[in-house]
Design an enzyme around this catalytic site. Sequence first.
Site, PDB file in Angstrom:
ATOM      1  N   HIS A  50      85.749 -83.785  10.363  1.00  0.00           N
ATOM      2  CA  HIS A  50      86.996 -84.402   9.559  1.00  0.00           C
ATOM      3  C   HIS A  50      86.916 -84.030   8.256  1.00  0.00           C
ATOM      4  O   HIS A  50      86.383 -84.848   7.247  1.00  0.00           O
ATOM      5  CB  HIS A  50      87.092 -85.848   9.729  1.00  0.00           C
ATOM      6  CG  HIS A  50      88.043 -86.743   8.942  1.00  0.00           C
ATOM      7  ND1 HIS A  50      89.189 -86.201   8.614  1.00  0.00           N
ATOM      8  CD2 HIS A  50      88.198 -87.925   8.498  1.00  0.00           C
ATOM      9  CE1 HIS A  50      90.087 -86.933   8.088  1.00  0.00           C
ATOM     10  NE2 HIS A  50      89.410 -88.049   7.744  1.00  0.00           N
ATOM     11  N   CYS A  70      94.788 -92.254  10.219  1.00  0.00           N
ATOM     12  CA  CYS A  70      94.673 -93.345   9.118  1.00  0.00           C
ATOM     13  C   CYS A  70      94.311 -93.023   7.864  1.00  0.00           C
ATOM     14  O   CYS A  70      93.901 -91.520   7.772  1.00  0.00           O
ATOM     15  CB  CYS A  70      93.555 -94.418   9.581  1.00  0.00           C
ATOM     16  SG  CYS A  70      92.084 -93.794   9.938  1.00  0.00           S
ATOM     17  N   GLY A 102      92.420 -93.749   4.065  1.00  0.00           N
ATOM     18  CA  GLY A 102      91.715 -94.764   3.121  1.00  0.00           C
ATOM     19  C   GLY A 102      92.523 -95.438   1.957  1.00  0.00           C
ATOM     20  O   GLY A 102      93.588 -94.897   1.679  1.00  0.00           O
ATOM     21  N   CYS A 149      93.026 -88.979   3.621  1.00  0.00           N
ATOM     22  CA  CYS A 149      93.092 -88.135   5.040  1.00  0.00           C
ATOM     23  C   CYS A 149      94.180 -87.522   5.508  1.00  0.00           C
ATOM     24  O   CYS A 149      94.250 -86.822   6.479  1.00  0.00           O
ATOM     25  CB  CYS A 149      92.466 -89.248   6.091  1.00  0.00           C
ATOM     26  SG  CYS A 149      90.795 -89.824   5.431  1.00  0.00           S
TER      27      CYS A 149
END
Length: 421
Positions: free
Chosen positions: A376, A406, A408, A119
Site C-alpha cells: 500500500h 478507507c 486516514g 490513501c
Amino acid sequence: MASVRERLTSVMGHLNPSSTSSAKAALLQKNPDDIVITFAARTPLTKARKGGLKDTRIDDLLISLLEIVREKSKIDPNLVEDVCLGNVLAGSQGYVARASVLAAGFPISTAASVANRFCSSGLLAVQQIANQIIAGSIDVGIAVGAESMSTCPDDGAPQMSTRITEHPIGKQNLMPMGHTSENVAEQFNISREQHDAFAAKSFQKAEVAQKAGWFDDEIVPITVQFTDPKTGEVSTRTITADDGPRHGTTPESLSKIRAAFPQWSPSATTGGNASQITDGAAAILLMKRSKAEQLGQPILGKFAGATVVGLEPRIMGIGPSLAIPKVLGKVGLTVGDVDVFEINEAFASMGVYCVEKLGLDPEKVNPRGGAIALGHPLGCTGARQVVTALSELRRTNTRIAVTSMCVGTGMGMAGVFVSEH
C-alpha cells in the site's frame, strides 16, 4: 436534497430491477463527452526499505513513470495540459511534481498540481483531472499516484491545537492507524481468525495472479539504481515484478504471527494481516472520448464518477462501506451490477467488515489480491487500483468496476470505471 435523491435512487433500484438495468445500459453507452482512459500502467510494487525501489527517490520514480507514459501512449506531450500527482508523504510536493513533469520531457506549457487525501490521493488525482476536463479547463491530463515510503517516512499526526486535542471527535485524528484497526475489530466483533482468513485469501489470490501472468499488462518495468545493503555497491537494476506476495500463505501460517498492537484490544492486527509498507507509482491518461477519437488514441475504459464520505476517525477503516453505496446511488447501480470491486486492504479488519456489510461476493473483491499481499504505497493505491481493475475486466471480459478505500482521519472514497476492451 441531493443526498436524499441518491438514497431514494438506490432504494428504488433494489425494488425495481428494470431501473437499474436501464442505468447500467446508460452507463455502458458511448458518448462524445465521456471521460475516457487511453493509457493506464503502474510500476512494480516493492517493499519499502528492502525492495527494488528502496533507493529510488519520489522524483526519480515520478520522472521514470512519466517518461514511460509519454513514450508508450504516443501522446504528443504538447497536448498534455496538467499532471496531477497523488502523494501523501513527500516534502515540498509542489516542487517535486512540477520539476518532475519537466524533467520527464513534457513542455513548459504542461502544468502540475498535487492531490493529497491520504490513501485516496491517487483516485483524487484521477477525479481532479477528470473534473477539469468536464469543466472545459483542459482537454488532456495525466493522473499519477506515487509514493516512496522508503525515502519519505510517515511521521504520523503533527502537534495540534488544544482546540483539536480537547475536541471529542477532532482528537481522534491523533490515533495511530493501527489503533483504528483494533477499534473496528472490537466494535464489530471481528475475530483474529477472520482477520487471518481474509489476509490469507489476499495472498493466495495474488499468488495465482502472479503465477498466471495476470499482472503483466498492468506493470511497466522500471530501471533504477540499487544499493546492495551488505556491500554498499551501487548497480543498475530493472524491476519487473511485485515482491509483496508470499506464496504458500495460509490462515494457519498467519495465525503464528504475534499481535502488532498488544496495547490495544482486541490485538487482532498483525504484520501478516495488515497492508505492507511499499514503494510504487501508477499513471492514467485521460481526455474526452471525442478528443481520443480525434487523436487516434486507444480507449481502454472510462471514468464514470467518484465520491467521498466522512465518518468517525476512530473507525476510519469502514469508509468503503459508506462510500460504495453512495457512488452506486449516484450512477443508479446496485452491488449486483458490479463485476469487480477493488477495495484497499489497509487492514484485514476493515476488509472483513466492508465485504460483510455490503454483502459482496468475495470472489469479486480484489481478485488479484489487495494491499495485504501487494502493498500500500499511500498516494499510489487509488491510481493503482484503477490500473488493476481495468486489466481484470479485460481478462474476464466484464465491464464495470468500483474502486474504493478507507482514508486516514475518517473518510472513504469510491469511483466507478467501465472497461471498453
